[in-house]
Design a protein around this motif. Structure first.
Motif, short mmCIF file in Angstrom:
data_model
loop_
_atom_site.label_atom_id
_atom_site.label_comp_id
_atom_site.label_asym_id
_atom_site.label_seq_id
_atom_site.Cartn_x
_atom_site.Cartn_y
_atom_site.Cartn_z
N ALA A 70 73.39 59.74 11.54
CA ALA A 70 72.78 60.53 12.62
C ALA A 70 72.44 61.92 12.10
O ALA A 70 73.28 62.60 11.54
CB ALA A 70 73.73 60.61 13.81
N ARG A 71 71.19 62.34 12.27
CA ARG A 71 70.74 63.65 11.77
C ARG A 71 70.12 64.52 12.85
O ARG A 71 70.22 65.72 12.82
CB ARG A 71 69.73 63.46 10.64
N ILE A 72 69.44 63.90 13.82
CA ILE A 72 68.78 64.63 14.90
C ILE A 72 69.14 63.96 16.22
O ILE A 72 69.17 62.74 16.31
CB ILE A 72 67.25 64.66 14.72
N ALA A 73 69.40 64.77 17.25
CA ALA A 73 69.76 64.24 18.56
C ALA A 73 68.98 65.00 19.63
O ALA A 73 68.73 66.20 19.50
CB ALA A 73 71.26 64.38 18.79
N VAL A 74 68.59 64.29 20.68
CA VAL A 74 67.83 64.89 21.79
C VAL A 74 68.58 64.64 23.09
O VAL A 74 69.00 63.52 23.38
CB VAL A 74 66.41 64.29 21.89
N LEU A 75 68.75 65.69 23.87
CA LEU A 75 69.38 65.62 25.18
C LEU A 75 68.35 66.01 26.24
O LEU A 75 67.62 66.98 26.06
CB LEU A 75 70.56 66.61 25.22
N GLU A 76 68.28 65.23 27.31
CA GLU A 76 67.44 65.58 28.46
C GLU A 76 68.24 65.27 29.70
O GLU A 76 68.78 64.18 29.86
CB GLU A 76 66.15 64.75 28.43
N THR A 77 68.36 66.24 30.57
CA THR A 77 69.09 66.03 31.82
C THR A 77 68.37 66.77 32.94
O THR A 77 67.80 67.83 32.73
CB THR A 77 70.57 66.45 31.69
N MET A 78 68.37 66.16 34.11
CA MET A 78 67.72 66.76 35.29
C MET A 78 68.68 66.75 36.46
O MET A 78 69.53 65.87 36.57
CB MET A 78 66.47 65.97 35.67
N GLY A 79 68.51 67.70 37.34
CA GLY A 79 69.30 67.74 38.55
C GLY A 79 68.50 68.43 39.64
O GLY A 79 67.45 69.00 39.40
N GLY A 80 68.98 68.33 40.83
CA GLY A 80 68.30 68.99 41.94
C GLY A 80 68.55 68.26 43.24
O GLY A 80 69.29 67.28 43.30
N GLY A 81 67.94 68.74 44.27
CA GLY A 81 68.12 68.14 45.58
C GLY A 81 69.48 68.43 46.19
O GLY A 81 69.88 67.78 47.13
#
Length: 69
Positions: free
Chosen positions: A41-52
């Protein structure tokens, strides 16, 4: 790919899910993920959303790209 099972595998607790994602990515990049470890593993991507929350329609989105040093 999410070798930890993703957010639903953790019960999807609000607020803690983004932190759990970040921790998993750091463990992967450090080679500390145990049986879930992704080879080289060399590169990692995180995406998170919230709301409402509380009837508000606002959303928040965080995207992070991490690279093993």
């Amino acid at each position: 790919m999410n070798p930890s099972g993703g957010l639903l595998a953790r019960g999807h607790p609000l607020g803690a899910t983004g932190l759990a994602q970040a921790a998993e990515l750091v463990w992967q990049l450090r080679g500390e993920a145990g049986a879930r470890q992704t080879e080289d593993a060399r590169i990692a991507v995180l995406e998170t959303m919230g709301g409402g929350v509380g009837g508000l329609d606002g959303n928040a989105c965080v995207v992070a790209v991490l690279e093993r040093g």
